[in-house]
Design an enzyme around this catalytic site. Structure first.
Site, PDB file in Angstrom:
ATOM      1  N   CYS A  94       2.903   6.815  10.665  1.00  0.00           N
ATOM      2  CA  CYS A  94       2.966   7.165   9.185  1.00  0.00           C
ATOM      3  C   CYS A  94       3.816   8.296   9.063  1.00  0.00           C
ATOM      4  O   CYS A  94       3.850   9.191   7.979  1.00  0.00           O
ATOM      5  CB  CYS A  94       1.569   8.058   9.187  1.00  0.00           C
ATOM      6  SG  CYS A  94       0.075   7.109   9.373  1.00  0.00           S
ATOM      7  N   ARG A 114       0.797  -1.261   0.133  1.00  0.00           N
ATOM      8  CA  ARG A 114      -0.023   0.112   0.026  1.00  0.00           C
ATOM      9  C   ARG A 114       0.836   1.184  -0.112  1.00  0.00           C
ATOM     10  O   ARG A 114       2.107   1.090   0.321  1.00  0.00           O
ATOM     11  CB  ARG A 114      -0.897   0.054   1.178  1.00  0.00           C
ATOM     12  CG  ARG A 114      -0.192  -0.027   2.534  1.00  0.00           C
ATOM     13  CD  ARG A 114      -0.899   0.400   3.815  1.00  0.00           C
ATOM     14  NE  ARG A 114      -0.466   0.306   5.151  1.00  0.00           N
ATOM     15  CZ  ARG A 114       0.713   1.000   5.516  1.00  0.00           C
ATOM     16  NH1 ARG A 114       1.054   2.072   4.793  1.00  0.00           N
ATOM     17  NH2 ARG A 114       1.325   0.803   6.557  1.00  0.00           N
ATOM     18  N   GLY A 130      -6.894   0.147   3.016  1.00  0.00           N
ATOM     19  CA  GLY A 130      -7.975   1.177   3.310  1.00  0.00           C
ATOM     20  C   GLY A 130      -7.559   2.001   4.578  1.00  0.00           C
ATOM     21  O   GLY A 130      -6.679   2.809   4.431  1.00  0.00           O
ATOM     22  N   HIS A 135      -1.811  -1.910  13.692  1.00  0.00           N
ATOM     23  CA  HIS A 135      -3.120  -2.380  13.758  1.00  0.00           C
ATOM     24  C   HIS A 135      -3.008  -3.289  15.036  1.00  0.00           C
ATOM     25  O   HIS A 135      -2.110  -4.142  15.439  1.00  0.00           O
ATOM     26  CB  HIS A 135      -3.542  -3.374  12.524  1.00  0.00           C
ATOM     27  CG  HIS A 135      -3.421  -2.571  11.362  1.00  0.00           C
ATOM     28  ND1 HIS A 135      -4.029  -1.179  11.115  1.00  0.00           N
ATOM     29  CD2 HIS A 135      -2.785  -2.770  10.110  1.00  0.00           C
ATOM     30  CE1 HIS A 135      -3.746  -0.982   9.908  1.00  0.00           C
ATOM     31  NE2 HIS A 135      -3.093  -1.948   9.397  1.00  0.00           N
ATOM     32  N   ALA A 183      -5.760   6.300  10.290  1.00  0.00           N
ATOM     33  CA  ALA A 183      -4.670   6.248   9.388  1.00  0.00           C
ATOM     34  C   ALA A 183      -5.414   5.501   8.249  1.00  0.00           C
ATOM     35  O   ALA A 183      -6.207   4.854   8.328  1.00  0.00           O
ATOM     36  CB  ALA A 183      -3.616   5.468   9.947  1.00  0.00           C
ATOM     37  N   MET A 184      -4.775   5.824   7.033  1.00  0.00           N
ATOM     38  CA  MET A 184      -5.075   5.537   5.930  1.00  0.00           C
ATOM     39  C   MET A 184      -4.188   5.196   4.627  1.00  0.00           C
ATOM     40  O   MET A 184      -3.221   5.759   4.767  1.00  0.00           O
ATOM     41  CB  MET A 184      -6.178   6.561   4.942  1.00  0.00           C
ATOM     42  CG  MET A 184      -7.552   6.744   5.830  1.00  0.00           C
ATOM     43  SD  MET A 184      -8.268   7.917   5.069  1.00  0.00           S
ATOM     44  CE  MET A 184      -8.395   7.984   3.430  1.00  0.00           C
ATOM     45  N   GLY A 185      -4.261   4.351   4.037  1.00  0.00           N
ATOM     46  CA  GLY A 185      -3.148   3.624   2.848  1.00  0.00           C
ATOM     47  C   GLY A 185      -3.902   2.785   1.821  1.00  0.00           C
ATOM     48  O   GLY A 185      -4.402   1.823   2.239  1.00  0.00           O
ATOM     49  N   ALA A 198      -7.894   2.704   9.133  1.00  0.00           N
ATOM     50  CA  ALA A 198      -7.702   2.045  10.410  1.00  0.00           C
ATOM     51  C   ALA A 198      -8.086   2.989  11.501  1.00  0.00           C
ATOM     52  O   ALA A 198      -7.431   4.171  11.737  1.00  0.00           O
ATOM     53  CB  ALA A 198      -6.191   1.554  10.756  1.00  0.00           C
TER      54      ALA A 198
END
Length: 244
Positions: free
Chosen positions: A198, A94, A180, A101, A167-169, A182
């Site tokens: 990040c 990603r 997606g 996570h 967070a997103m990726g 978290a």
């Protein structure tokens, strides 16, 4: 864009699942969707039926994942310390840097064919962020964005107090997405101390539980989030399956 768009989405709640297992599963859905898209090219336009979409909800055991643009040194602990923390580590495909996570964090993997919606990755990311912001508002938490940074933040307009709550990726190919977001609902935030989250070393992380100083229902968060994603993307929910 598909002439005959398909905004149906199969929602699957996988519960607590090993990261590799979930990664393999979303990769399978991702590849299958691309294969179906490519097969459409051999059909007359009026016979083309666009593939549907998928949305996976899950939680993971403790794990750190490093995106393609990340730096290994942003993991601040050794292999031995990883084992002591009972945490796994993966370098994945990603975008973005390193993140954590764990149980109590809602992870969402939309496998969307953006030809069914709009072919704009930045708009896609903003829609995901907006769904998170609206979900947090349902819990009376005011959240927003920071220019130049992907994700959702509390006190986003205050550089000294801004803290990340989601967070997103993502990865995309032929306008099909995977990976997606978290959203920190009530994870153990101490695990974030082992990384530069990040790749940003001057911002804190937070959770819904920490902001409200009380526990919340993970199912309620999922329900609100699905409602907002459905409205923003104009989804047609096929059904929701749960794996225990």
């Amino acid at each position: 864009m598909h002439k005959n768009t398909n905004k149906s989405v199969l929602v699957e709640d996988l519960g607590l699942i090993d990261y590799q297992q979930a990664w393999d599963y979303q990769t399978q859905l991702f590849n299958s969707t691309i294969e179906k898209k490519l097969a459409l090219r051999d059909l007359p336009e009026d016979e083309q039926v666009a593939p549907g979409n998928f949305l996976i909800f899950c939680e993971h055991p403790h794990v750190y994942t490093l995106g393609k643009s990340g730096k290994r040194e942003h993991l601040l602990i050794s292999e031995a310390q990883l084992q002591h923390a009972q945490a796994a580590y993966y370098e994945i495909n990603r975008g973005g840097d390193i993140t954590y996570h764990g149980p109590g964090q809602l992870v969402g993997y939309p496998i969307f064919d953006l030809d069914n919606f709009f072919t704009d990755i930045h708009k896609y990311l903003r829609y995901i962020e907006e769904a998170i912001i609206l979900t947090l508002a349902d819990f009376n938490i005011v959240a927003g964005r920071i220019d130049g940074l992907t994700g959702v933040w509390i006190e986003s307009d205050n550089p000294l107090k801004a803290r990340k709550i989601c967070a997103m990726g993502v990865k995309a190919s032929r306008w099909v997405t995977m990976h997606g977001f978290a959203l920190n609902v009530q994870p153990d935030l101490t695990y974030f101390k082992n990384i530069v989250p990040c790749g940003i070393d001057d911002k804190a992380v937070t959770s819904i539980e920490q902001e409200l100083n009380t526990t919340v229902s993970m199912q309620a968060v999922k329900d609100y989030l699905l409602k907002h994603l459905t409205a923003l993307f104009e989804l047609h929910i096929e059904n929701t399956t749960h794996t225990t």
